[in-house]
Write an enzyme that holds these catalytic residues in place. Structure first.
Site, PDB file in Angstrom:
ATOM      1  N   HIS A 167       1.005  -1.127   0.076  1.00 12.20           N
ATOM      2  CA  HIS A 167      -0.074  -0.148  -0.072  1.00 12.20           C
ATOM      3  C   HIS A 167       0.886   1.079   0.006  1.00 12.20           C
ATOM      4  O   HIS A 167       1.828   1.501   0.944  1.00 12.20           O
ATOM      5  CB  HIS A 167      -0.898  -0.025   1.311  1.00 12.20           C
ATOM      6  N   CYS A 168       0.915   2.133  -0.998  1.00 11.90           N
ATOM      7  CA  CYS A 168       1.518   3.131  -1.193  1.00 11.90           C
ATOM      8  C   CYS A 168       0.994   4.488  -0.879  1.00 11.90           C
ATOM      9  O   CYS A 168       0.051   4.681  -1.557  1.00 11.90           O
ATOM     10  CB  CYS A 168       2.238   3.207  -2.668  1.00 11.90           C
ATOM     11  N   PRO A 169       1.271   5.045   0.351  1.00 10.98           N
ATOM     12  CA  PRO A 169       0.520   6.442   0.491  1.00 10.98           C
ATOM     13  C   PRO A 169       0.913   7.478  -0.390  1.00 10.98           C
ATOM     14  O   PRO A 169       0.126   8.405  -0.258  1.00 10.98           O
ATOM     15  CB  PRO A 169       1.152   6.661   2.120  1.00 10.98           C
TER      16      PRO A 169
END
Length: 392
Positions: A167-169
């Protein structure tokens, strides 16, 4: 008066579980935490705007007009890959329906049997064979499904993602099966753009310093100093991230598998998805087929609660319903009842007798109602008087 039932239909994205947000009628799908994504766009657009405003006019005149043109094309490609990664479905798997979840639970209980009290139940795992190697499919207690190979549940988006990478913010979304190639192209193009701007910032400062000196150049171009600082600190992280994902693509691994050590742990299990060839692995990840979304976000689904719309247009074929008028007059007229409100006693007696004939006899005996002599009509009185005259 006729009633028309109208069933309101809604899109499926309005009923999807999880912690995603949707825009543009379900066409845009993102995570709820989008603050870092806005920071990413601000840094890219702000740095490029300063470069186009301060360095490009000078470099286009003294070096080549192709410098700003190539910078614009590279900037547009970076933004396109960023938006494509952030606004797309990463490969979210739909959750099981209640009937499917109940059936899976029944299968698990039948396979495991009764577990004695105080003992932990066996893990819910299914084994499948991929390239002559056993791969375990884990059960997701949230989605009520056995996750496909390489899938994992994202705790931030609260969804199972196929070929989950991470999950890439910075992009505001998960990176999975459907948007991984766009994420890699985004990091690669952003690295090239950062190096490009940083290099020509140095060239711009050097060329101006020859005529006006280094300190005077820094005072005249404060935007260049800010760009150099931003690119210097961004360069290492972006280039390092691109190099790390290049290494993963060459081995056909994901970030989740690399962190967990799925194929390089103590058991030394080989990666069943690798082709043992760097070129084949890169072609599969970057040039493979584009997988469609399995969510059908914009599909229609019927609403449970329907609304009724009543139209008051008169209909010629409709039969009016009988109207009943409730009266407050007592059954037996008394002195307090006005003459207009007195009911017909004979009609009420006939109605009572017919009701008794149709209804079953009551369980408890009721006292008989007082009988009231019928009122004599004028014709009956005349006949009675004639017969009396004949008798006398």
């Amino acid at each position: 008066m006729s009633a028309v039932m109208i069933t309101r239909k809604v899109r499926k994205w309005e009923r999807l579980p999880g912690k995603n947000t949707f825009c543009c009628d379900g066409r845009v799908m993102m995570a709820r935490q989008k603050g870092v994504f806005y920071l990413t766009m601000f840094l890219i657009m702000g740095t490029c705007s300063l470069f186009f405003a301060f360095e490009c006019p000078y470099l286009a005149v003294h070096l080549s007009p192709a410098i700003p043109v190539f910078a614009v094309l590279l900037f547009l490609f970076v933004m396109a890959m960023l938006l494509r990664t952030s606004f797309s479905d990463p490969g979210v798997l739909p959750r099981a329906l209640p009937e499917e979840a109940a059936f899976i639970e029944m299968e698990i209980e039948a396979a495991n049997g009764n577990v004695p009290a105080g003992q932990r139940p066996p893990p819910r795992i299914r084994n499948v064979q991929i390239n002559n190697q056993i791969v375990k499919l884990k059960y997701c207690y949230t989605c009520k499904i056995f996750r496909p190979p390489r899938a994992s549940h994202c705790s931030i988006c609260d969804n199972c993602v196929d070929r989950f990478d991470h999950h890439c913010p910075w992009v505001g979304n998960c990176v999975g099966k459907r948007n991984y190639r766009y994420f890699y192209l985004f990091t690669l193009s952003l690295s090239l753009l950062t190096i490009y701007i940083f290099a020509f910032d140095i060239v711009h400062v050097v060329m101006r310093s020859v005529d006006k000196g280094f300190l005077n150049t820094l005072q005249e171009t404060p935007g260049t100093v800010l760009e150099v600082l931003v690119c210097f600190f961004t360069l290492w992280s972006v280039v390092g991230l691109t190099g790390f994902h290049t290494y993963l693509i060459s081995l056909n691994q994901t970030t989740n598998e690399d962190i967990k050590g799925s194929w390089s742990g103590k058991n030394r299990v080989q990666n069943p998805y690798s082709h043992k060839n760097i070129i084949k692995n890169c072609c599969e990840v970057l040039c493979g087929p584009a997988y469609p979304s399995v969510l059908d976000r914009r599909g229609l689904m019927p609403e449970d609660s329907s609304s009724a719309l009543t139209s008051f247009a008169p209909s010629s074929t409709s039969i009016p319903a009988p109207q009943t008028t409730k009266t407050t007059a007592p059954l037996i007229p008394n002195e307090h009842t006005p003459d207009d409100a007195k009911p017909n006693i004979a009609a009420s007696a006939e109605k009572t007798s017919s009701h008794k004939a149709k209804s079953p006899p009551p369980k408890e005996e009721q006292p008989p109602l007082p009988t009231v002599p019928p009122l004599a009509s004028p014709e009956t009185d005349a006949e009675t008087s004639i017969s009396k005259d004949k008798m006398y």
